[in-house]
Design a protein around this motif. Structure first.
Motif, PDB file in Angstrom:
ATOM      1  N   MET A 148       0.986  -1.207  -0.061  1.00 58.02           N
ATOM      2  CA  MET A 148       0.239  -0.144   0.040  1.00 58.02           C
ATOM      3  C   MET A 148       0.942   1.065  -0.201  1.00 58.02           C
ATOM      4  O   MET A 148       2.102   1.237   0.556  1.00 58.02           O
ATOM      5  CB  MET A 148      -0.749  -0.039   1.318  1.00 58.02           C
ATOM      6  N   PHE A 149       0.501   2.346  -0.675  1.00 56.84           N
ATOM      7  CA  PHE A 149       1.279   3.538  -0.748  1.00 56.84           C
ATOM      8  C   PHE A 149       0.227   4.513  -0.426  1.00 56.84           C
ATOM      9  O   PHE A 149      -0.944   4.802  -0.761  1.00 56.84           O
ATOM     10  CB  PHE A 149       1.645   3.820  -2.201  1.00 56.84           C
ATOM     11  N   LYS A 150       0.775   5.695   0.100  1.00 56.84           N
ATOM     12  CA  LYS A 150      -0.089   7.020   0.509  1.00 56.84           C
ATOM     13  C   LYS A 150       0.580   8.202  -0.065  1.00 56.84           C
ATOM     14  O   LYS A 150       1.741   8.228  -0.157  1.00 56.84           O
ATOM     15  CB  LYS A 150       0.082   7.331   2.114  1.00 56.84           C
ATOM     16  N   ILE A 151      -0.268   8.689  -0.987  1.00 54.43           N
ATOM     17  CA  ILE A 151      -0.082   9.999  -1.411  1.00 54.43           C
ATOM     18  C   ILE A 151      -0.662  11.050  -0.661  1.00 54.43           C
ATOM     19  O   ILE A 151      -1.690  11.289  -0.419  1.00 54.43           O
ATOM     20  CB  ILE A 151      -0.560  10.252  -2.754  1.00 54.43           C
ATOM     21  N   ILE A 152       0.407  11.840  -0.273  1.00 53.13           N
ATOM     22  CA  ILE A 152       0.057  13.020   0.670  1.00 53.13           C
ATOM     23  C   ILE A 152       0.381  14.474   0.260  1.00 53.13           C
ATOM     24  O   ILE A 152       1.349  14.897  -0.396  1.00 53.13           O
ATOM     25  CB  ILE A 152       0.830  12.896   2.115  1.00 53.13           C
ATOM     26  N   SER A 153      -0.655  15.193   0.192  1.00 45.91           N
ATOM     27  CA  SER A 153      -0.672  16.568  -0.118  1.00 45.91           C
ATOM     28  C   SER A 153      -0.991  17.635   0.914  1.00 45.91           C
ATOM     29  O   SER A 153      -1.296  17.029   1.940  1.00 45.91           O
ATOM     30  CB  SER A 153      -1.461  16.806  -1.501  1.00 45.91           C
ATOM     31  N   LYS A 154      -0.908  18.846   0.555  1.00 42.39           N
ATOM     32  CA  LYS A 154      -1.445  19.864   1.750  1.00 42.39           C
ATOM     33  C   LYS A 154      -2.930  19.311   2.019  1.00 42.39           C
ATOM     34  O   LYS A 154      -3.348  19.776   2.960  1.00 42.39           O
ATOM     35  CB  LYS A 154      -1.213  21.172   1.170  1.00 42.39           C
ATOM     36  N   GLU A 155      -3.708  19.187   0.935  1.00 44.08           N
ATOM     37  CA  GLU A 155      -5.157  18.925   1.145  1.00 44.08           C
ATOM     38  C   GLU A 155      -5.809  17.808   1.554  1.00 44.08           C
ATOM     39  O   GLU A 155      -6.662  17.593   2.160  1.00 44.08           O
ATOM     40  CB  GLU A 155      -5.803  19.556  -0.047  1.00 44.08           C
ATOM     41  N   LYS A 156      -5.039  16.655   1.179  1.00 43.77           N
ATOM     42  CA  LYS A 156      -5.556  15.302   1.330  1.00 43.77           C
ATOM     43  C   LYS A 156      -4.598  14.291   1.357  1.00 43.77           C
ATOM     44  O   LYS A 156      -3.501  14.359   0.885  1.00 43.77           O
ATOM     45  CB  LYS A 156      -6.720  14.960   0.135  1.00 43.77           C
ATOM     46  N   THR A 157      -4.955  12.947   1.849  1.00 39.28           N
ATOM     47  CA  THR A 157      -4.155  11.998   1.706  1.00 39.28           C
ATOM     48  C   THR A 157      -4.933  10.683   1.020  1.00 39.28           C
ATOM     49  O   THR A 157      -6.133  10.725   1.332  1.00 39.28           O
ATOM     50  CB  THR A 157      -3.640  11.341   3.306  1.00 39.28           C
ATOM     51  N   VAL A 158      -4.404  10.118   0.053  1.00 40.17           N
ATOM     52  CA  VAL A 158      -5.082   9.126  -0.817  1.00 40.17           C
ATOM     53  C   VAL A 158      -4.163   8.059  -0.605  1.00 40.17           C
ATOM     54  O   VAL A 158      -2.949   7.816  -0.547  1.00 40.17           O
ATOM     55  CB  VAL A 158      -5.169   9.370  -2.017  1.00 40.17           C
ATOM     56  N   LYS A 159      -4.738   6.714  -0.385  1.00 42.26           N
ATOM     57  CA  LYS A 159      -4.254   5.337  -0.436  1.00 42.26           C
ATOM     58  C   LYS A 159      -4.395   4.676  -1.632  1.00 42.26           C
ATOM     59  O   LYS A 159      -5.717   4.646  -2.149  1.00 42.26           O
ATOM     60  CB  LYS A 159      -4.713   4.657   0.775  1.00 42.26           C
ATOM     61  N   VAL A 160      -3.275   3.933  -2.307  1.00 36.80           N
ATOM     62  CA  VAL A 160      -3.466   3.155  -3.440  1.00 36.80           C
ATOM     63  C   VAL A 160      -2.701   2.043  -3.245  1.00 36.80           C
ATOM     64  O   VAL A 160      -1.771   1.963  -2.226  1.00 36.80           O
ATOM     65  CB  VAL A 160      -3.122   4.020  -4.701  1.00 36.80           C
ATOM     66  N   LEU A 161      -2.941   0.890  -4.222  1.00 40.94           N
ATOM     67  CA  LEU A 161      -2.291  -0.311  -3.992  1.00 40.94           C
ATOM     68  C   LEU A 161      -0.897  -0.532  -4.547  1.00 40.94           C
ATOM     69  O   LEU A 161      -0.138  -1.306  -3.894  1.00 40.94           O
ATOM     70  CB  LEU A 161      -3.064  -1.545  -4.573  1.00 40.94           C
ATOM     71  N   THR A 162      -0.764   0.288  -5.586  1.00 41.58           N
ATOM     72  CA  THR A 162       0.709  -0.092  -6.244  1.00 41.58           C
ATOM     73  C   THR A 162       1.262   1.210  -6.534  1.00 41.58           C
ATOM     74  O   THR A 162       0.847   2.503  -6.374  1.00 41.58           O
ATOM     75  CB  THR A 162       0.347  -0.683  -7.756  1.00 41.58           C
ATOM     76  N   LEU A 163       2.559   1.030  -6.713  1.00 37.97           N
ATOM     77  CA  LEU A 163       3.403   2.379  -6.795  1.00 37.97           C
ATOM     78  C   LEU A 163       3.055   3.040  -8.246  1.00 37.97           C
ATOM     79  O   LEU A 163       3.021   4.269  -8.272  1.00 37.97           O
ATOM     80  CB  LEU A 163       5.126   2.138  -6.677  1.00 37.97           C
ATOM     81  N   ALA A 164       2.779   2.201  -9.162  1.00 36.57           N
ATOM     82  CA  ALA A 164       2.441   2.585 -10.543  1.00 36.57           C
ATOM     83  C   ALA A 164       1.088   3.735 -10.491  1.00 36.57           C
ATOM     84  O   ALA A 164       1.082   4.910 -11.080  1.00 36.57           O
ATOM     85  CB  ALA A 164       1.975   1.686 -11.520  1.00 36.57           C
ATOM     86  N   GLU A 165       0.138   3.194  -9.619  1.00 38.10           N
ATOM     87  CA  GLU A 165      -1.071   4.122  -9.255  1.00 38.10           C
ATOM     88  C   GLU A 165      -0.499   5.159  -8.870  1.00 38.10           C
ATOM     89  O   GLU A 165      -1.209   6.398  -8.797  1.00 38.10           O
ATOM     90  CB  GLU A 165      -2.028   3.257  -8.361  1.00 38.10           C
ATOM     91  N   ALA A 166       0.163   5.183  -7.777  1.00 29.95           N
ATOM     92  CA  ALA A 166       0.641   6.384  -6.833  1.00 29.95           C
ATOM     93  C   ALA A 166       1.346   7.297  -7.612  1.00 29.95           C
ATOM     94  O   ALA A 166       1.006   8.554  -7.748  1.00 29.95           O
ATOM     95  CB  ALA A 166       1.607   5.838  -5.629  1.00 29.95           C
ATOM     96  N   MET A 167       2.192   6.975  -8.517  1.00 22.69           N
ATOM     97  CA  MET A 167       2.947   7.748  -9.487  1.00 22.69           C
ATOM     98  C   MET A 167       1.956   8.540 -10.370  1.00 22.69           C
ATOM     99  O   MET A 167       2.124   9.604 -10.652  1.00 22.69           O
ATOM    100  CB  MET A 167       3.955   7.022 -10.239  1.00 22.69           C
ATOM    101  N   ASN A 168       0.965   7.913 -11.219  1.00 23.59           N
ATOM    102  CA  ASN A 168       0.262   8.162 -11.906  1.00 23.59           C
ATOM    103  C   ASN A 168      -0.849   9.375 -11.280  1.00 23.59           C
ATOM    104  O   ASN A 168      -1.299  10.434 -11.664  1.00 23.59           O
ATOM    105  CB  ASN A 168      -0.814   7.296 -12.490  1.00 23.59           C
ATOM    106  N   LEU A 169      -1.300   9.099  -9.976  1.00 23.80           N
ATOM    107  CA  LEU A 169      -1.999   9.858  -9.366  1.00 23.80           C
ATOM    108  C   LEU A 169      -1.407  11.432  -8.861  1.00 23.80           C
ATOM    109  O   LEU A 169      -1.727  12.601  -8.999  1.00 23.80           O
ATOM    110  CB  LEU A 169      -2.747   9.093  -7.901  1.00 23.80           C
ATOM    111  N   ALA A 170      -0.273  11.045  -8.673  1.00 25.10           N
ATOM    112  CA  ALA A 170       0.458  12.325  -8.280  1.00 25.10           C
ATOM    113  C   ALA A 170       0.956  13.120  -9.266  1.00 25.10           C
ATOM    114  O   ALA A 170       0.903  14.259  -9.307  1.00 25.10           O
ATOM    115  CB  ALA A 170       2.053  11.778  -7.615  1.00 25.10           C
TER     116      ALA A 170
END
Length: 67
Positions: A1-23
């Motif tokens: 599991m990976f977390k993408i953390i910004s100033k406004e929100k935190t989102v959890k995704v399953l793969t690094l590819a999803e995390a990079m794409n969302l970022a």
């Protein structure tokens, strides 16, 4: 599991590819946290043309080899 953390929100995704794409689509400074690492920055610079990134920021970093 990976977390993408910004100033406004935190989102959890399953793969690094999803995390990079969302970022990349968030288009802001984020932190991606995994179980073994953490990386931060603005993601999505696909190209540098004439020394400038797509957002207009000058790209002047160069890797220097020590020989």
């Amino acid at each position: 599991m990976f977390k993408i953390i910004s100033k406004e929100k935190t989102v959890k995704v399953l793969t690094l590819a999803e995390a990079m794409n969302l970022a990349k689509h968030m288009n802001e400074f984020v932190t991606i946290k995994g179980a073994d690492f953490e990386v931060c920055g603005m993601f999505g610079v696909d190209s540098v043309k004439n020394g400038v990134c797509p957002d207009g920021v000058a790209y002047d970093w160069m890797k220097r080899r020590k020989e």
